[in-house]
Scaffold this active site. Structure first.
Site, PDB file in Angstrom:
ATOM      1  N   GLU A 191     -17.467   8.422  16.261  1.00 51.79           N
ATOM      2  CA  GLU A 191     -17.883   8.934  17.572  1.00 51.79           C
ATOM      3  C   GLU A 191     -19.398   8.927  17.710  1.00 51.79           C
ATOM      4  O   GLU A 191     -19.938   8.655  18.780  1.00 51.79           O
ATOM      5  CB  GLU A 191     -17.343  10.352  17.786  1.00 51.79           C
ATOM      6  N   TRP A 238       5.877 -14.920 -14.247  1.00 54.00           N
ATOM      7  CA  TRP A 238       5.900 -14.047 -13.079  1.00 54.00           C
ATOM      8  C   TRP A 238       7.317 -14.027 -12.530  1.00 54.00           C
ATOM      9  O   TRP A 238       7.951 -15.094 -12.418  1.00 54.00           O
ATOM     10  CB  TRP A 238       4.927 -14.532 -12.011  1.00 54.00           C
ATOM     11  N   THR A 274      10.031   3.840 -17.198  1.00 54.47           N
ATOM     12  CA  THR A 274      10.046   5.257 -17.579  1.00 54.47           C
ATOM     13  C   THR A 274       9.208   6.111 -16.638  1.00 54.47           C
ATOM     14  O   THR A 274       9.662   7.136 -16.121  1.00 54.47           O
ATOM     15  CB  THR A 274       9.552   5.429 -19.028  1.00 54.47           C
TER      16      THR A 274
END
Length: 394
Positions: free
Chosen positions: A82, A200, A327
């Site tokens: 602002e 991957w 986990t």
């Protein structure tokens, strides 16, 4: 770079997880008001990589349908939006309407109050998407504007505004970050071969999308098992960014290697959460300026995740993405601390000997008692599927 625009086909910012709070009074907003606030929200979205720990804020100043000033908050080190708009528009702002996605601040910090800047600019009306829950503001900014004779209203597209700042709001309202679990799995829900190989599972397009999620996050959290197995960097590498996310390692016994990338790479802060109190063991880590040691409370010999998140919120982290093994990811689910799951699923079959996605500390015996999740979006990215889920509300 081709980031996905958050505006859907109806022109509204996509709400994610939290319903809007009912407003204290019914306010009628015009189609022009809605359009201008949509513009302000889209501007605010552009600061999603850099504003932390500050909220994402956009502002549009308009005279009727003519926009005379607009912008968004970029970084915590600079003036708020602002203030910038008031400086940019000068006389053009006099008598205009300011549309802001968050209540203008009313207190002195790095800059004077944004509400004061709007008053000095001479705006006649301010429309805010939502009030700021920060106790330093919390309605004081809107009150300051009203006292100056400005017509003030709020609540326009509040649901969308809350979704935009879910991390900031979570930190303020719940005293903990918004937690996203990022996972990658095969079609049969496996994350790695039995020998641990995981690079991957997903394709290049999905991995590039993860980089965007990292850039949006305040911090990336992982466990010591991932550090020891992969020596990750946990940073944004595909494109330049004004702010790298911090790295958080849960390392109760302080096993993080001093030669690891998280210790040696000072490009962003590294927070090590440990139960070790021996200063002689902590000293080698403290020699690195980018490393911070925190000691969460202990529960059954493990780090208490609730206390950990409270400490991360106190450090200013609003959005935390968990990139960890089965986990730790399962522990977040067991404690009901996951606010979102982003699962990248690849069309591959790894077999029943491969490693699973989540390891829950306590196996449910009744299906109806398991945590229920609902699909928010399902998107194809390359050959993979990006599946975004949120907890199903009771």
């Amino acid at each position: 770079i081709g980031f996905k625009n958050p505006i859907d086909t109806s022109g509204r910012l996509k709400a994610l997880n939290r319903p809007a709070r009912p407003h204290h009074r019914q306010i009628m907003f015009s189609e022009l008001d809605i359009s201008m606030m949509q513009n302000a929200l889209a501007l605010a979205w552009q600061g999603r990589f850099s504003t932390s720990p500050n909220p994402r804020v956009g502002c549009v100043i308009a005279r009727g349908s003519q926009i005379v000033g607009q912008g968004f908050h970029l970084q915590a080190v600079g003036p708020h939006d602002e203030v910038k708009k008031q400086q940019q528009t000068s006389a053009l702002a006099e008598g205009a309407t300011a549309y802001v996605t968050l209540e203008p601040c009313s207190h002195y910090g790095r800059t004077p109050p944004c509400a004061k800047g709007l008053i000095e600019a001479g705006v006649a009306r301010v429309v805010a998407a939502m009030t700021d829950p920060n106790p330093l503001v919390a309605g004081k900014g809107l009150a300051m504007l009203r006292e100056a004779g400005i017509d003030v209203s709020d609540g326009l597209l509040q649901t969308e505004a809350r979704a935009l700042n879910r991390g900031f709001l979570s930190r303020i309202e719940r005293a903990r970050p918004f937690v996203r679990l990022k996972c990658a799995a095969s079609l049969d829900g496996k994350t790695a071969l039995a020998n641990g190989q995981s690079q991957w599972i997903t394709g290049a397009e999905a991995r590039a999308d993860v980089q965007i999620l990292r850039a949006e996050s305040c911090a990336i959290l992982t466990g010591i098992g991932t550090v020891l197995a992969d020596n990750p960097q946990l940073n944004v590498r595909n494109f330049p960014t004004l702010r790298q996310p911090a790295r958080v390692v849960l390392d109760s016994r302080l096993q993080t290697p001093l030669e690891s990338k998280l210790v040696q790479d000072g490009g962003s802060p590294t927070v090590i959460a440990t139960l070790v109190e021996d200063e002689s063991r902590l000293a080698p880590y403290r020699r690195h300026e980018h490393i911070r040691i925190i000691r969460p409370s202990e529960t059954q010999g493990r780090i208490d995740l609730h206390n950990l998140l409270a400490q991360l919120a106190a450090l200013g982290f609003g959005e935390v993405m968990v990139e960890a093994g089965a986990t730790l990811a399962g522990a977040f689910l067991q404690e009901n601390l996951a606010d979102e799951i982003v699962l990248y699923q690849a069309p591959k079959i790894l077999g029943n000997q491969a490693r699973g996605l989540f390891a829950l500390p306590e196996n449910p015996l009744v299906l109806s008692r398991t945590a229920a999740w609902q699909t928010t979006t399902l998107t194809r990215i390359g050959d993979d599927i990006k599946w975004v889920l949120h907890p199903r509300q009771a």
